[in-house]
Design a protein around this motif. Structure first.
Motif, PDB file in Angstrom:
ATOM      1  N   LYS A  59      36.328  52.807 -63.086  1.00  0.00           N
ATOM      2  CA  LYS A  59      34.870  52.690 -62.966  1.00  0.00           C
ATOM      3  C   LYS A  59      34.347  51.717 -64.019  1.00  0.00           C
ATOM      4  CE  LYS A  59      34.467  56.801 -65.790  1.00  0.00           C
ATOM      5  NZ  LYS A  59      34.063  58.165 -65.897  1.00  0.00           N
ATOM      6  N   TYR A  60      33.075  51.419 -63.909  1.00  0.00           N
ATOM      7  CA  TYR A  60      32.418  50.618 -64.928  1.00  0.00           C
ATOM      8  C   TYR A  60      30.987  51.116 -65.086  1.00  0.00           C
ATOM      9  CZ  TYR A  60      29.867  48.005 -61.339  1.00  0.00           C
ATOM     10  OH  TYR A  60      29.048  47.640 -60.300  1.00  0.00           O
ATOM     11  N   ARG A  61      30.398  50.758 -66.229  1.00  0.00           N
ATOM     12  CA  ARG A  61      28.986  51.091 -66.463  1.00  0.00           C
ATOM     13  C   ARG A  61      28.328  49.902 -67.158  1.00  0.00           C
ATOM     14  NH1 ARG A  61      31.222  55.558 -70.053  1.00  0.00           N
ATOM     15  NH2 ARG A  61      31.632  54.471 -71.963  1.00  0.00           N
ATOM     16  N   THR A  62      27.026  49.860 -66.986  1.00  0.00           N
ATOM     17  CA  THR A  62      26.254  48.756 -67.562  1.00  0.00           C
ATOM     18  C   THR A  62      25.182  49.340 -68.469  1.00  0.00           C
ATOM     19  OG1 THR A  62      24.798  48.770 -65.650  1.00  0.00           O
ATOM     20  CG2 THR A  62      26.625  47.227 -65.582  1.00  0.00           C
ATOM     21  N   ASN A  63      25.550  49.522 -69.704  1.00  0.00           N
ATOM     22  CA  ASN A  63      24.574  49.964 -70.705  1.00  0.00           C
ATOM     23  C   ASN A  63      24.056  48.724 -71.418  1.00  0.00           C
ATOM     24  OD1 ASN A  63      24.934  52.674 -70.052  1.00  0.00           O
ATOM     25  ND2 ASN A  63      26.596  52.922 -71.510  1.00  0.00           N
ATOM     26  N   ARG A  64      24.541  48.447 -72.565  1.00  0.00           N
ATOM     27  CA  ARG A  64      24.145  47.239 -73.298  1.00  0.00           C
ATOM     28  C   ARG A  64      25.088  46.081 -72.995  1.00  0.00           C
ATOM     29  NH1 ARG A  64      27.770  47.101 -77.158  1.00  0.00           N
ATOM     30  NH2 ARG A  64      28.730  49.018 -77.840  1.00  0.00           N
TER      31      ARG A  64
END
Length: 88
Positions: A59-64
């Motif tokens: 998975k991936y996430r886009t925070n900063r």
């Protein structure tokens, strides 16, 4: 096209990849069994991974920044992130 700054780490189960760009609304990510394709604005990279990953458990996430958590197919330690260490 420009290449973004990429950092990576690992443990016995996962590969962690950070692409150090501030996420915007218009980006494209494709995670495959042995490749990550990324594009945002003038930045682009196609990372041909050293070994296979399990796409369904990655998975991936886009925070900063863009943070990827990639599930290794086996528990072996990777010597390097990419199949060709001179790719980038």
């Amino acid at each position: 096209m420009k290449t973004p700054t990429i950092r990576w780490a690992q443990n016995n189960t996962y590969i962690f990849v950070d692409i150090e760009l501030v996420p915007k609304e218009d980006y494209k990510i494709d995670i495959r069994e042995n490749e990550i394709c990324f594009k945002q604005d003038e930045y682009e990279c196609n990372l041909n991974l050293l070994a296979k990953i399990i796409v369904d458990k990655s998975k991936y996430r886009t925070n900063r920044i863009f943070e990827f958590v990639l599930k290794k197919e086996d528990d072996e330690e990777w010597k390097q992130l990419l199949e060709n260490k001179n790719q980038y």
